[in-house]
Design a protein around this motif. Structure first.
Motif, PDB file in Angstrom:
ATOM      1  N   UNK A 232       0.848  -1.286   0.181  1.00 22.41           N
ATOM      2  CA  UNK A 232      -0.153   0.087  -0.044  1.00 22.41           C
ATOM      3  C   UNK A 232       0.800   1.207  -0.034  1.00 22.41           C
ATOM      4  N   UNK A 233       2.306   0.990   0.051  1.00 31.26           N
ATOM      5  CA  UNK A 233       3.104   2.209   0.255  1.00 31.26           C
ATOM      6  C   UNK A 233       3.162   3.044  -0.991  1.00 31.26           C
ATOM      7  N   UNK A 234       2.640   2.434  -1.966  1.00 36.97           N
ATOM      8  CA  UNK A 234       2.922   2.977  -3.518  1.00 36.97           C
ATOM      9  C   UNK A 234       1.771   3.344  -4.241  1.00 36.97           C
ATOM     10  N   UNK A 235       0.739   3.951  -3.486  1.00 40.97           N
ATOM     11  CA  UNK A 235      -0.450   4.314  -4.009  1.00 40.97           C
ATOM     12  C   UNK A 235      -0.541   5.956  -4.363  1.00 40.97           C
ATOM     13  N   UNK A 236       0.794   6.464  -3.721  1.00 37.76           N
ATOM     14  CA  UNK A 236       0.748   8.078  -4.017  1.00 37.76           C
ATOM     15  C   UNK A 236       2.090   8.172  -4.634  1.00 37.76           C
ATOM     16  N   UNK A 237       2.006   9.062  -5.732  1.00 37.76           N
ATOM     17  CA  UNK A 237       3.230   9.202  -6.432  1.00 37.76           C
ATOM     18  C   UNK A 237       4.452   9.690  -5.867  1.00 37.76           C
ATOM     19  N   UNK A 238       4.290  10.444  -4.748  1.00 37.10           N
ATOM     20  CA  UNK A 238       5.302  10.829  -4.054  1.00 37.10           C
ATOM     21  C   UNK A 238       5.963   9.937  -3.330  1.00 37.10           C
ATOM     22  N   UNK A 239       5.340   8.815  -2.828  1.00 34.23           N
ATOM     23  CA  UNK A 239       6.187   7.906  -2.392  1.00 34.23           C
ATOM     24  C   UNK A 239       6.945   6.999  -3.166  1.00 34.23           C
ATOM     25  N   UNK A 240       6.426   6.857  -4.670  1.00 33.91           N
ATOM     26  CA  UNK A 240       7.142   6.237  -5.540  1.00 33.91           C
ATOM     27  C   UNK A 240       8.399   6.976  -5.761  1.00 33.91           C
ATOM     28  N   UNK A 241       8.380   8.442  -5.879  1.00 33.73           N
ATOM     29  CA  UNK A 241       9.517   9.014  -6.071  1.00 33.73           C
ATOM     30  C   UNK A 241      10.520   8.897  -5.088  1.00 33.73           C
ATOM     31  N   UNK A 242      10.007   9.057  -3.850  1.00 34.12           N
ATOM     32  CA  UNK A 242      10.915   8.728  -2.470  1.00 34.12           C
ATOM     33  C   UNK A 242      11.486   7.416  -2.378  1.00 34.12           C
ATOM     34  N   UNK A 243      10.936   6.467  -2.990  1.00 39.26           N
ATOM     35  CA  UNK A 243      11.328   5.119  -2.852  1.00 39.26           C
ATOM     36  C   UNK A 243      12.682   5.202  -3.893  1.00 39.26           C
ATOM     37  N   UNK A 244      12.491   5.575  -5.179  1.00 31.13           N
ATOM     38  CA  UNK A 244      13.522   5.775  -6.322  1.00 31.13           C
ATOM     39  C   UNK A 244      14.789   6.647  -5.575  1.00 31.13           C
TER      40      UNK A 244
END
Length: 234
Positions: free
Chosen positions: A165-177
């Protein structure tokens, strides 16, 4: 042949039920009988029971004498403990990786994914969740301790129900990268302490995010379920 087909059917039912639990179509606390679920899945009780008992062994379902089956509540204290164990394992892996003279094949593959240019990054939440899981799993595997890798894989499976569920928001995807890329760069520079500090913060933030999203999604799913239950009773 019959046994093989039965096993294949049980495998299919297992994955469908697990997906229902992970997607909150089956909510924590929901009760059902084997007869009801067999009808819903369109299968006989034999492959269904195989799937149900497998999910019970994994901690997703409970069964009681004359009470049928129940979806286990989400135990956030247990999840916190599993996240803490994951941090310990991955911190130890970073220490070993930073002491290796050369980068392993696993690290080279991770670099190709997580140090890619922004326009080459994956944006689909499901695929990013899979890539994220592979990042952490391969990070531990690259350290070369098979027992540590085995335990980490078991922990990963147990927290998958909320972690995706941590990747439902784009900002979390960007932060992960960004954070994965920095961790890999620190490993390449053999800066173990800095890499460990970033990794701990990265996993802790993910834990907080998924707890918040899980609570919100559960509340939303229950609100949707209430009108359906009221209509069924009319």
């Amino acid at each position: 042949m019959t046994v093989t087909l039965a096993n294949a059917l049980a495998e299919q039912v297992y994955h469908r039920l697990k997906d229902d639990i992970f997607s909150f179509r089956l909510l924590p606390g929901d009760h059902f009988t084997e007869t009801e679920m067999a009808q819903r899945q369109g299968v006989s009780r034999t492959p269904l029971r195989d799937a149900l008992f497998r999910l019970q062994r994994e901690g997703y379902l409970e069964v009681g004498f004359r009470r049928g089956w129940k979806v286990c509540p989400i135990d956030f204290d247990r999840l916190d403990n599993l996240y803490d164990l994951r941090i310990v394992l991955e911190m130890a892996a970073l220490d070993k990786l930073c002491s290796q003279p050369e980068a392993s094949a696993e690290l080279t593959q991770l670099n190709a994914i997580w140090l890619a240019e922004p326009d080459a990054r994956q944006t689909d939440a499901v695929k990013v969740a899979q890539l994220d899981e592979a990042f952490h799993t391969n990070l531990v595997a690259a350290a070369g301790n098979e027992e540590m890798t085995r335990v980490h894989t078991e922990v990963t499976e147990k927290i998958r129900i909320v972690r995706r569920l941590d990747f439902l928001k784009k900002k979390r995807i960007d932060a992960t990268y960004e954070e994965h890329g920095k961790i890999l760069q620190l490993i390449a520079k053999r800066k173990a302490t800095e890499a460990q500090i970033l990794l701990r913060a990265h996993i802790t933030q993910s834990k907080l995010e998924v707890r918040k999203i899980t609570i919100w999604m559960l509340a939303e799913a229950r609100q949707l379920q209430e009108p359906e239950a009221a209509l069924a009773q009319q």
